[in-house]
Motif scaffolding. Sequence first.
Motif, PDB file in Angstrom:
ATOM      1  N   GLU A 165      -5.912   1.139   4.688  1.00  0.00           N
ATOM      2  CA  GLU A 165      -6.192   1.096   6.115  1.00  0.00           C
ATOM      3  C   GLU A 165      -5.545  -0.104   6.802  1.00  0.00           C
ATOM      4  O   GLU A 165      -5.606  -0.225   8.024  1.00  0.00           O
ATOM      5  N   ASP A 166      -4.937  -0.991   6.023  1.00  0.00           N
ATOM      6  CA  ASP A 166      -4.335  -2.186   6.605  1.00  0.00           C
ATOM      7  C   ASP A 166      -3.061  -1.828   7.349  1.00  0.00           C
ATOM      8  O   ASP A 166      -2.328  -0.903   6.974  1.00  0.00           O
ATOM      9  N   ARG A 167      -2.762  -2.571   8.422  1.00  0.00           N
ATOM     10  CA  ARG A 167      -1.590  -2.261   9.244  1.00  0.00           C
ATOM     11  C   ARG A 167      -0.287  -2.388   8.475  1.00  0.00           C
ATOM     12  O   ARG A 167       0.705  -1.720   8.800  1.00  0.00           O
ATOM     13  N   ARG A 168      -0.251  -3.249   7.450  1.00  0.00           N
ATOM     14  CA  ARG A 168       0.970  -3.398   6.665  1.00  0.00           C
ATOM     15  C   ARG A 168       1.247  -2.176   5.791  1.00  0.00           C
ATOM     16  O   ARG A 168       2.337  -2.016   5.263  1.00  0.00           O
ATOM     17  N   SER A 193      -9.087  -7.937  -5.161  1.00  0.00           N
ATOM     18  CA  SER A 193      -9.402  -7.878  -3.729  1.00  0.00           C
ATOM     19  C   SER A 193      -8.415  -6.940  -3.053  1.00  0.00           C
ATOM     20  O   SER A 193      -7.384  -6.557  -3.624  1.00  0.00           O
ATOM     21  N   MET A 194      -8.725  -6.596  -1.822  1.00  0.00           N
ATOM     22  CA  MET A 194      -7.819  -5.785  -1.030  1.00  0.00           C
ATOM     23  C   MET A 194      -6.466  -6.472  -0.873  1.00  0.00           C
ATOM     24  O   MET A 194      -5.414  -5.832  -0.930  1.00  0.00           O
ATOM     25  N   ALA A 195      -6.471  -7.795  -0.720  1.00  0.00           N
ATOM     26  CA  ALA A 195      -5.210  -8.535  -0.578  1.00  0.00           C
ATOM     27  C   ALA A 195      -4.369  -8.443  -1.843  1.00  0.00           C
ATOM     28  O   ALA A 195      -3.145  -8.390  -1.776  1.00  0.00           O
ATOM     29  N   ILE A 243     -13.287  -1.056  -7.745  1.00  0.00           N
ATOM     30  CA  ILE A 243     -11.824  -1.035  -7.656  1.00  0.00           C
ATOM     31  C   ILE A 243     -11.379  -0.054  -6.584  1.00  0.00           C
ATOM     32  O   ILE A 243     -10.451  -0.330  -5.812  1.00  0.00           O
ATOM     33  N   ALA A 244     -12.040   1.094  -6.498  1.00  0.00           N
ATOM     34  CA  ALA A 244     -11.663   2.105  -5.502  1.00  0.00           C
ATOM     35  C   ALA A 244     -11.823   1.572  -4.081  1.00  0.00           C
ATOM     36  O   ALA A 244     -10.989   1.845  -3.207  1.00  0.00           O
ATOM     37  N   GLY A 245     -12.896   0.782  -3.852  1.00  0.00           N
ATOM     38  CA  GLY A 245     -13.159   0.260  -2.507  1.00  0.00           C
ATOM     39  C   GLY A 245     -12.031  -0.600  -1.961  1.00  0.00           C
ATOM     40  O   GLY A 245     -11.517  -0.331  -0.861  1.00  0.00           O
ATOM     41  N   PRO A 246     -11.596  -1.650  -2.689  1.00  0.00           N
ATOM     42  CA  PRO A 246     -10.491  -2.469  -2.182  1.00  0.00           C
ATOM     43  C   PRO A 246      -9.194  -1.688  -1.988  1.00  0.00           C
ATOM     44  O   PRO A 246      -8.430  -1.971  -1.066  1.00  0.00           O
ATOM     45  N   ILE A 247      -8.936  -0.692  -2.854  1.00  0.00           N
ATOM     46  CA  ILE A 247      -7.714   0.106  -2.703  1.00  0.00           C
ATOM     47  C   ILE A 247      -7.784   0.937  -1.430  1.00  0.00           C
ATOM     48  O   ILE A 247      -6.804   1.039  -0.677  1.00  0.00           O
TER      49      ILE A 247
END
Length: 429
Positions: A54-57, A143-145, A45-49
Motif C-alpha cells: 500500500e506504500d506509494r513507492r 518490518s514494512m520498511a 509476516i503477511a501484515g508488513p508485506i
Amino acid sequence: MNMSNLAYDSVSEDSETPQQDIAAMSALRPVPRISIQAFCETESIAGPIERAGEDRRMAKAHLKVHMGGVATAIEFYQSAPTPNLIILESRSEPKALLGSLRELSEVCDPTSKVVIIGHYNDVGLYRELIRAGISEYVVAPISMADIVSVISSIFVDPEADPIGRSIAFIGAKGGVGSSTIAHNVAWSMSNLFSSEVVVADLDLAFGTANINFDQDPAQGIAEAVFSPERIDEVYLDRLLAQCAERLSLLAAPSTLDRVYDFDPEAFSQIIDTAQRSAPVLVLDVPHVWSGWSKSTLMQADDIVITATPELANLRNAKNLIDTLQKLRPNDAPPKLVINQVGIAKRPEISAEDFAEPLGITPLAVIPFEPQLFGNAANNGRMLGEMDAKNPIVQIVNEMAHVLTGRSEIKAKKKIGLGGILGKLKPKKK
C-alpha cells in the motif's frame, strides 16, 4: 527460479517502530512495474508485506499475499505462471527448507527472483541459499520498511541516475499564497544551494508562475500533458522556460480556451521525467480535490500546506492532513505554513492554537506584509530580489533549508485550544 543471482544477507533483528520505518524509507526510490506474490505462514509476516504493497513507492507494483508458505507456492505454480518476484516465509529448519526450494525450482520460471523470510539466523543456511541463487534471505521478524527496501534493492538499479526530490505545495483555501510561497522557496533553493530546480505550475487555467517569474513562454506544461506519448527528457527540456541561472519553469498556459479535465495519472509521467532532470522539483498544485491532484500529492516526497489563520482554513488543513496521512502512512506528515498573519482588525486564530489540533509544528509563520509581496508580484520578481535582508526573506530561506534536508523544524511550545476544537465539531441536529 534464477539460480545465478548474487544473494546477500539483510537480517533484521527487531521490527522497527513506525517512525524508524518512515526514516528508513525516505531515501528509497519507487519500485518499477513488477508483479510480486508472497506466500506466508504467519500473520506477523503477511501484515508488513500487505502494508508494503500500500506504500506509494510500490504504487506501480502488483502485489498479492497468499497464506501457506512454500508448499502452497509449489502447488500454486503447478498451473500458474510465476511473477517477477516471489516472497516466501518458511519456519522450516534449514535442511527441510533447502529441500522444498529444490521442488519449487522445478515449477518456477528461471527469470523469477526469490526472497526467503526465514526464522533461522544460520550462516550455513545463508551460504546454501546464495549457492541456490536466492536473491535475498531475511530473518524474521521484519518490518514494512524491510520489505520495501528488499524489493527496491533487487529491482532498482543502483547505477541509475539519481531521482530528484519532489515537493508539492497546496493551499488549504484559494488565495492563501501557496503559489507565491512555492515560487519563492524554489528560487531560494536554486540561489542558496546552487542547485538545479524545476517549478511545475499545475494550475493550467489560472496559474501565476509565469507572472511571478516574469515569463511568457510559447510552450509549457500543457504541451506535455496533452501529448504524453512525446514526453522524454529532451522534449521536456524544450518546454522549460529559464527563470534564473539554475531555475526552470514548466509554465501553465493560464487561458480558458479549453477545459482541463485530466485522468488521475495525467501528470505522473511528466513528474517522473522532470525528477530525472533536476535534484528538486517544486509542484505548484492548485486548490482542487480531484483524481489527478490526489494522485500528485500521494506521489510527492514532501507536501507543504499553506493556510491563513482562520477557521475555514483550519478545517480544510485538518481534512487535508488527516486524509494525506491515511493515504501516505509511511511518510512524514505534511508541513504547514501559516501565512498572512497579523492583518489589522481581522480576528485571527493564534499560530499555536491553529497548529495544536493538526498535531504539527509549523514550518513557518509568515506575517502579512502587503507592500513587499505586492511590489514583488507587480514587478515579476522574487522577494529575495526585492529586499534580500527582509525578515520574511530569511523565513523563506529557512524553509528552503528544511525542505532540502539541511536543517530541521524547530519545535515550539504548544498552548491550549480554547474553543477551537469545539468549533470544528459538527453540530448535533
